[in-house]
Design an enzyme around this catalytic site. Structure first.
Site, short mmCIF file in Angstrom:
data_model
loop_
_atom_site.label_atom_id
_atom_site.label_comp_id
_atom_site.label_asym_id
_atom_site.label_seq_id
_atom_site.Cartn_x
_atom_site.Cartn_y
_atom_site.Cartn_z
N ASP A 13 91.21 102.82 71.30
CA ASP A 13 92.23 102.01 70.63
C ASP A 13 92.37 102.48 69.18
O ASP A 13 91.38 102.76 68.52
CB ASP A 13 91.80 100.53 70.67
N ILE A 14 93.59 102.58 68.71
CA ILE A 14 93.78 103.08 67.34
C ILE A 14 93.37 102.04 66.29
O ILE A 14 93.19 102.38 65.13
CB ILE A 14 95.24 103.53 67.06
N ASN B 279 95.60 91.42 78.62
CA ASN B 279 96.53 90.46 78.06
C ASN B 279 97.89 90.59 78.73
O ASN B 279 98.40 91.69 78.89
CB ASN B 279 96.69 90.69 76.56
N GLU C 153 100.72 93.43 73.70
CA GLU C 153 101.48 94.14 72.68
C GLU C 153 102.27 95.33 73.23
O GLU C 153 103.25 95.76 72.62
CB GLU C 153 100.55 94.60 71.55
N VAL C 154 101.82 95.90 74.33
CA VAL C 154 102.52 97.05 74.94
C VAL C 154 102.79 96.72 76.40
O VAL C 154 101.88 96.32 77.12
CB VAL C 154 101.67 98.33 74.84
N HIS D 103 97.26 97.49 80.51
CA HIS D 103 96.10 98.16 79.94
C HIS D 103 94.92 97.21 79.93
O HIS D 103 95.07 96.03 79.61
CB HIS D 103 96.38 98.69 78.53
N MET D 104 93.77 97.74 80.28
CA MET D 104 92.53 96.97 80.22
C MET D 104 91.77 97.40 78.98
O MET D 104 91.48 98.58 78.81
CB MET D 104 91.69 97.23 81.47
N HIS D 105 91.50 96.43 78.11
CA HIS D 105 90.63 96.69 76.96
C HIS D 105 89.18 96.67 77.44
O HIS D 105 88.79 95.75 78.17
CB HIS D 105 90.78 95.59 75.91
#
Lengths: 122, 122
Positions: B33-34, B91, B99-100, B104-106
């Site tokens: 993650d950036i 999320n 957010e995107v 996506h899985m964090h």
């Protein structure tokens, strides 16, 4: 780590402890968390004996895994969470804060769930 | 909602934007993650065009879904997260804080991640 047959979710799956059921099929059981942390707080567990999300991904069959994540889709639709959204959380081990050694996915919704991480945890 | 071909993760998958790659196979791409929110903060995304965890569960093939969650197992092993544990977060929508619009899985680890929900969100 061997699966603990006496963990509380194993007992719920065997019907030895009651739960407030939300959804059930051949792959999963879903029920309300007894200590909800949001207006909607549901736990989804596979019927198979898997300790964690990674073990389930490695050891579960493609059919079981598809069944699990299809059930999440059905549950969020059934509970009216699709319009405004929700958060899914799977905790593994000490750093994740896992409390029961049977894989469970938290579904949180009914309000904005907020930041993913507490400030002091970073 | 139709999939947005110009979301940032679609661009990363097409190689139009760089990422700090962690893992790659036929099913997933994983990268740092950036704006990391923990000592380890990795995003895992399917190569297929799915907006959310529920859409992926409904529309993804059993092979794709097994591939995605098997990759998570490989990534947490590769990154040394198995011993102390980690948290996975997906999320969806506004309440989830997505957010995107590409599923996506964090994966968060490297310290105790803390509570699942901020106090004022309950």
């Amino acid at each position: 780590m061997a699966y603990d047959q006496n963990n509380i979710f194993a007992k719920i799956l065997r019907g030895e402890i009651p739960c407030k059921e939300v959804y059930s099929d051949e792959y999963v059981l879903a029920f309300h968390d007894i200590a909800p942390q949001a207006p909607v707080h549901i736990l989804v567990i596979p019927r198979g004996q898997y300790i964690s999300i990674d073990e389930f991904g490695r050891e579960g069959s493609a059919e079981e895994i598809k069944g699990f994540y299809t059930a999440i889709d059905k549950i969020v639709a059934q509970e009216g969470l699709k319009e405004n959204g929700f958060r899914c959380i799977a905790n593994t081990g000490d750093h994740g804060g896992q409390e029961v050694p049977h894989f469970h996915m938290h579904i949180l919704g009914g309000c904005k769930i907020g930041r993913m991480v507490e400030t002091d945890a970073v």
